[in-house]
Structures are given as C-alpha cells and as structure tokens.
Design a protein around this motif. Structure first.
Motif, PDB file in Angstrom:
ATOM      1  N   TYR A 341       0.705  -1.267  -0.127  1.00  0.00           N
ATOM      2  CA  TYR A 341      -0.035   0.026   0.004  1.00  0.00           C
ATOM      3  C   TYR A 341       0.971   1.134  -0.116  1.00  0.00           C
ATOM      4  N   SER A 342       1.938   1.069   0.786  1.00  0.00           N
ATOM      5  CA  SER A 342       3.027   2.261   0.815  1.00  0.00           C
ATOM      6  C   SER A 342       3.450   2.464  -0.842  1.00  0.00           C
ATOM      7  N   CYS A 346      -0.485   4.837  -1.037  1.00  0.00           N
ATOM      8  CA  CYS A 346      -1.727   4.901  -0.138  1.00  0.00           C
ATOM      9  C   CYS A 346      -1.046   4.811   1.277  1.00  0.00           C
ATOM     10  N   ASP A 348      -2.363   6.014   4.167  1.00  0.00           N
ATOM     11  CA  ASP A 348      -3.225   5.738   4.976  1.00  0.00           C
ATOM     12  C   ASP A 348      -3.581   4.427   5.114  1.00  0.00           C
ATOM     13  N   ASP A 349      -3.671   3.777   3.814  1.00  0.00           N
ATOM     14  CA  ASP A 349      -3.913   2.393   4.071  1.00  0.00           C
ATOM     15  C   ASP A 349      -2.825   1.617   4.744  1.00  0.00           C
ATOM     16  N   TRP A 351      -0.987   2.669   7.159  1.00  0.00           N
ATOM     17  CA  TRP A 351      -1.295   2.665   8.559  1.00  0.00           C
ATOM     18  C   TRP A 351      -2.241   1.761   9.069  1.00  0.00           C
ATOM     19  N   ARG A 352      -3.552   1.611   8.201  1.00  0.00           N
ATOM     20  CA  ARG A 352      -4.293   0.873   8.880  1.00  0.00           C
ATOM     21  C   ARG A 352      -4.017  -0.699   8.894  1.00  0.00           C
ATOM     22  N   ASP A 355      -1.715  -0.655  12.173  1.00  0.00           N
ATOM     23  CA  ASP A 355      -2.562  -0.676  13.317  1.00  0.00           C
ATOM     24  C   ASP A 355      -3.352  -1.797  13.632  1.00  0.00           C
ATOM     25  N   HIS A 375       6.982   9.246   2.362  1.00  0.00           N
ATOM     26  CA  HIS A 375       5.954   9.919   1.974  1.00  0.00           C
ATOM     27  C   HIS A 375       5.963  11.347   2.706  1.00  0.00           C
ATOM     28  N   HIS A 377       6.695  12.144   5.922  1.00  0.00           N
ATOM     29  CA  HIS A 377       6.169  12.361   7.478  1.00  0.00           C
ATOM     30  C   HIS A 377       7.127  11.933   8.354  1.00  0.00           C
ATOM     31  N   GLU A 380       6.012  11.796  12.235  1.00  0.00           N
ATOM     32  CA  GLU A 380       5.311  10.739  12.371  1.00  0.00           C
ATOM     33  C   GLU A 380       6.078   9.214  12.648  1.00  0.00           C
ATOM     34  N   HIS A 656       2.795  14.265  -2.810  1.00  0.00           N
ATOM     35  CA  HIS A 656       1.706  14.241  -2.755  1.00  0.00           C
ATOM     36  C   HIS A 656       1.150  15.778  -2.991  1.00  0.00           C
TER      37      HIS A 656
END
Length: 668
Positions: A341-342, A346, A348-349, A351-352, A355, A375, A377, A380, A656
């Motif tokens: 996903y990275s 994506c 955010d995906d 991250w999901r 988690d 990305h 960040h 974070e 982004h």
C-alpha cells in the motif's frame, strides 16, 4: 578443473574424520547452578519425564527450555527426554551468533556424555538430535564430530549433517557427504536429502559450474525416482530460479504436472526471483482456477509484485482474496501488505494495516518508518520510533537507517546528524556504510557539499561509485561546477560507460545555462555509444497500466491526450506557472526549450489520467527516474486548477500534490 558432473557421480569416500570432540565432564547443571532465595526447587522424582512434558519441551522458548532442562535433570531423565530438549534448543537457535540456547545445548551434550547415554550402541536418536542441534547453530564441524562417533546412522542423520553444511554455505562438503551416503552406510537419499543439497547450490552461487552442478543433482533426483515428489520439486524450482535458469524452472514445473500448493507457490516465487512479475500473476490466476489454496508466502510475493509495479487495484483484489483464505495472522505477509500500500501511494491504508496487525515485530516498525519517510512524514516516523522503544522492542540498524532516511527526505539535517552521532552510545549500533551514505546524501542534498566530501574522507569505508554519484547530483542541484567536475572526471575514469555520470555533469552545465558544454557532453556520449536510460511514466486506469515516454504518441487516444495537455498547460500558465527552461537538455531557442519541457512523460501521464477519470478522483502516477523540477512545478499547478489530489512516485520518493502545494515542500 572442478567438474561437478563427474565429481558428483564418481566413487569416493568421505574426507578424513575429525578428531573426537573434547567434552568437558560438566557436573549436573541443576546441582551446580546457584538458586536465589525463594526459588522453587523441583521435587526430585525417579519417574521419567512424561510424553506430554516432552511435547511441551519441543515447543518451548530458550528461557523456558533452561527451566525444563533443570526439571529434566532433577527427574533422572531418559535419552529420549534429552532428545526432546535438544529439539527445543535447535528450534530456538537458528542463527550463527551465540545464544543462550547454544550454551544450553552444549551443557546438555556434556550431561548426556557424563550419564553414559552416548556410550551405548543404540544411541542413534539422541546422537541425531545432538547433531541436528549443532547443525542448526551453523556449527557443522561440531555436528560432524558427533556424526563420526555414531555406531549406526540413519537417513535422518545423514540429512541433518548435509543440511548443516549446506546452510553454512559449505556446498562442496555437503555434496561430499551426499556421495558417500549409499557407499559408506548403504543409506539411500530420500525426499529430505535433495532439498538440503539444492538449497546449498542456490545459496552459494560462487565457484563456477553452478548450473551444471544443479543439473547433476537433478539427474540424481530422477535416478532416485523422486522427481515427482512435491517437496523435492519445489526445491528444484527454487534452485533453478536462484541460478537464473528460467527455462529449466518452467521445464521442471511442467514435468511435475501436480496440483500441490507447495509446488505452485514455489513456481510463483521462482518467477518473482527471475523478475517475471506478470508471469507470477498469471500463475496465481491459474492456481485459483484449479481451486488450489495459496499459502501465506504466495500472498507476500504477490503483494511485493503489486507494490513494485504500482498495481493498486490488483493489490486490493489479492488482499481481499487473502482475507477469505488466510485465517491466522502472519507477520511477513502483513508487512508485505503494508509495503504494498505504501509503494502504491496509499500511506493511510498502510497505517491501517500496521495498526490492525496483531503481531507487530521490529520488521513491522521498520517497514512503517520507511514508508512514513518516503511519504514526507518525518514527525510521525519519530513518534513511531519512540512507540517502538516504549513497547520493549529493540531497534536494529535498519530501523536507524530508515529513520535517517526520513530526516534526509525532509531536510532535517540537524536531527539526522544528532541521530547518527549518537547511534553507538545510545542505541549500541555501530554505523555501517549505508548509514554513512545516508548522512552524506543528507549533507549534499542540503547544499553542504564541502561537509559531505569531508565525511566521505573520514568514514572508515571506501566510497563506492553510487555514493559519488549522489554528491554529483547534489552538485547539479546547487550549481557547484568545480566539485562536480572533479567528481565527474573520477567517475569517468572508473566507469567510462555509465551514462548517469555524463547526464549529471550535463545537468550542471544546463542549470547554469552553459549550453555549449551541455552539447559537448551529449556529443561525447554519442561518439562513445553511451545511451542514457529512457524516462517513462505510467498510470493504472481501468485495471490496465498505461505507459508514456517523452513526446510519446503511441497511445490509442494520443490526439485527445495532447489536446487535453495543451488545455491544461494554458490553464496553469494563466494561474502563474512559468516553465523552468534550465531543465531542458538542448541548446535550442527559449521557445523550443519550453516546448521540449511540455511533453515530458509525467505531464502526458497526468493529461491522460485527467481525461480518463472522473473529476475529483485522486491520480497516482509513477516515474522510473527522478521527477524534473519543471514537472514538479507543473504538477503543483495541475492540482490547483483541477482540484485533484495527485500522488507522484519517482525512483526516490513520493510527492503528494494538493491545492498547489507538495508534501515535499519543494525539497527532494
């Protein structure tokens, strides 16, 4: 000259046995170990350890194995109970570095000798367990000493020793043992013998005649009648894939004609190893058509493929399929999904996935920290690093490298240098070449060219050419022509046919407007027959991947794409975009240089995506090379005038774009 075909099949004997291993007469571990006050002393009993206890021992960790050893010794153990403990120690000592389990195994070995368990003729099971323990610790020579003292040897014994030498990278000695199995003890190789041999060949590709050697072992497989066995066949596929013999991989797979999931999974892995991603996906599709349930590592391989090719929709479909078929969590598969996903933009995906992972290990944190850095960040990434340490996990050198990379992408030089300088004192990790390279990149990218050169001279490693190219690229960005020329001359001498060296020097001249020197570099490349890598971009749309080159007109709707791009360029110029002709590569007039910038591949890819997708949809575009500064500026305006979110991945990082700004803050 060594000829494996003759050597493997010729008569011979084992090398001379090693001298007996000196086993110290260690006293009973339970009696000699001082116990702290309050430590419970197990009740001494003459009853042998039960079968249930043995089963518990075989699945125990190294710490509980030590306690089990004390209980065992206090309970007057049998040789079979010792075997169970050795199996537990073997499973918890897979690495060559010293561990508590290795010390435990050595003490157990001494206890077995003291108690006379290895003096009987019928000690094959215990001796094999000891041998397998040393082999699993990457100590094949110690395993060999146990082997030489055995009165009787089974196929299991021979296989354990062969596997030990193969896993230690000592291929020739493993093959010598194989030759002598039948001749010395009359033991025929079985389906566990050949995978050990084949893994050694695939792992150790040095020493010449590798493919011939693999073919010779393959011939022995056929001669033994095991060529249809799924376990052996999967090993053959892996061996041929490791040596790059794709046609042999296909031949083995076709000859087996099996529905065994292990074989099909190995075939997919073989295609991945040979960089045949589309063939791997097609094999997965055929696998599903035959109702074969994929294993977890198949999904891991497919996630890696989808990520590397930025096939988001395919990755999502594979993810959905894995949820239906895999009930238990697998850390490797989950980490591969996170990375997929990275890599598809994506975050955010990703991250999901992180988690929701029930089994979060160091690799999970490393993968997520790397993704956050790519990305843009960095904050974070730092918070996740702190969370990792708070959870009790110990960062490794990859963790710190990924965190340094996050600082590098964001231009946080002070933070990066602080982390680098405190690695050894605070984290106990000595900086490797990769850590130095990241810091040098960080300094050079921020304009500290002189400081980066100083770090290269002071680091305890010799700088390799890719590192010099990093500094040369920074010289291009910051217009340091003097340092750039010195580095380029050195690179020309070391790598006279590497196109990147010429292109980077040419970029320095172009950025400074010295078009004559730029054309001289281009002419030198043409005279030397040096071709640079062609730039191309691609975008996934409608479950298809659409690829564009510079000034590419091969797409079926090329005319519509160019009309839309011309419209977009007019809109962004009205919004304030000014072409940066320093990124043009030809010494033509200003208008011609502007026109050459207009039809860069990433601009064409966006024009197509804007034309083919509903208004407001996020566009994810990939490029094989670094995005040029002019296209980066144009993309900011594209996001402003169209209202779209744009994710652009080049060969270094993610950008982004939204509402006229980029996540990199114009630092990349």
């Amino acid at each position: 000259m060594f000829c494996p075909l003759v050597w493997l099949c010729s008569a011979g004997s084992l090398p001379s046995p090693m001298p007996p291993i000196p086993l110290p007469p260690t006293p009973c571990a339970a009696d000699s170990t001082p116990r702290p006050a309050g430590d419970a002393v197990p009740h001494r009993s003459r009853k042998p350890i039960t079968r249930r206890q043995r089963c518990r021992i075989t699945t125990t960790s190294s710490s509980s194995a030590l306690y089990a050893a004390r209980v065992l010794i206090a309970d007057a153990p049998t040789p079979r109970a010792f075997s169970a403990l050795f199996k537990a120690a073997s499973s918890s000592s897979p690495s060559p570095s010293p561990s508590p389990s290795q010390s435990l195994g050595a003490q157990l070995h001494a206890q077995a000798v003291v108690r006379g368990f290895l003096g009987d003729v019928d000690n094959t099971i215990l001796s094999t367990a000891i041998l397998n323990f040393y082999a699993s610790c990457r100590e094949p020579d110690l395993a060999r000493r146990v082997f030489d003292r055995m009165a009787r040897r089974s196929a299991v014994t021979w296989n354990a020793l062969i596997k030990g030498y193969a896993q230690a990278g000592r291929r020739d000695e493993a093959l010598a043992l194989f030759r002598c199995m039948r001749r010395q003890d009359g033991v025929a190789p079985d389906k566990y013998t050949f995978p050990a041999l084949l893994s050694g060949i695939g792992r150790n590709r040095s020493g010449g005649c590798v493919q011939e050697l693999g073919a010779a072992v393959h011939a022995q497989v056929v001669k033994s009648g095991l060529d249809k066995d799924p376990f052996v066949g999967a090993s053959l596929l892996s061996m041929y894939a490791a040596t790059g013999a794709l046609e042999d991989v296909k031949a083995v797979f076709d000859d087996m004609d099996t529905l065994d999931p292990v074989v099909w999974s190995s075939m997919i892995s073989a295609y991945v190893n040979c960089k045949e991603e589309e063939a791997a996906l097609l094999t997965f599709y055929k696998m599903l058509c035959q109702d074969i349930t994929p294993r977890q590592f198949v999904y891991s391989s497919l996630f890696a493929i989808c990520g590397s090719m930025s096939m988001l929709e395919m990755g999502r479909q594979v993810h959905a399929h894995s949820l239906k078929n895999i009930t238990d969590n697998d850390a490797a598969m989950t980490n591969a999904l996170l990375t997929m996903y990275s890599d598809c933009g994506c975050i955010d995906d990703a991250w999901r996935v992180f988690d929701s992972n029930d089994i979060v290990d160091v690799i999970s944190y490393n993968s997520m920290i790397l993704a956050l850095g790519q990305h843009a960040h960095p904050k974070e990434a730092v918070e996740l690093f702190k969370r990792m340490k708070f959870s009790g996990l110990i960062p490794d050198e990859v963790t710190l490298l990924n965190l340094l990379s996050a600082f590098n992408h964001a231009g946080l030089v002070h933070e990066g240098l602080h982390l680098f300088n405190s690695m050894l004192d605070i984290e106990g990790i000595k900086p490797s070449y990769q850590h130095y390279a990241c810091v040098i990149d960080m300094l050079a990218r921020s304009g500290e060219i002189e400081e980066s050169m100083k770090t290269i001279k002071e680091m305890p490693f010799e700088a390799e050419t890719p590192l010099w190219r990093i500094v040369l690229g920074a010289c291009s960005k910051h217009g340091d022509i003097e340092t750039g020329m010195k580095i380029a001359e050195m690179l020309f001498e070391k790598e006279p046919y590497e196109p990147t060296n010429y292109i980077l020097l040419g970029n320095i001249y172009a950025r400074l407007g010295r078009w004559t020197e730029t054309e001289n570099i281009r002419s030198l490349m043409e005279k030397s027959g040096i071709d640079g890598d062609d730039a191309f971009s691609w975008i996934e749309m409608g479950q298809r991947t659409h690829r564009f080159g510079v000034d590419d007109r091969a797409h079926p709707i090329s005319e519509e794409i160019y009309r839309n791009l011309d419209r977009l360029m007019g809109s962004i110029k009205a919004a304030g975009y000014v072409p940066d002709t320093s990124f043009a590569t030809h010494s033509t007039g200003k208008n011609r240089r502007e026109e050459s910038l207009r039809y860069h591949c990433e601009k064409l890819a966006f024009a197509f995506g804007d034309l083919a997708s509903p208004s407001g949809d996020t566009l994810r575009i990939m490029k094989n090379l670094r995005v040029c500064g002019d296209c980066h500026s144009a993309y900011k305006y594209f996001s402003l005038v169209t209202g779209r979110k744009i994710v652009l991945r080049d060969n270094h990082r993610f950008h982004h774009f939204y509402k006229g700004a980029c996540s990199c803050r114009d630092y990349w």
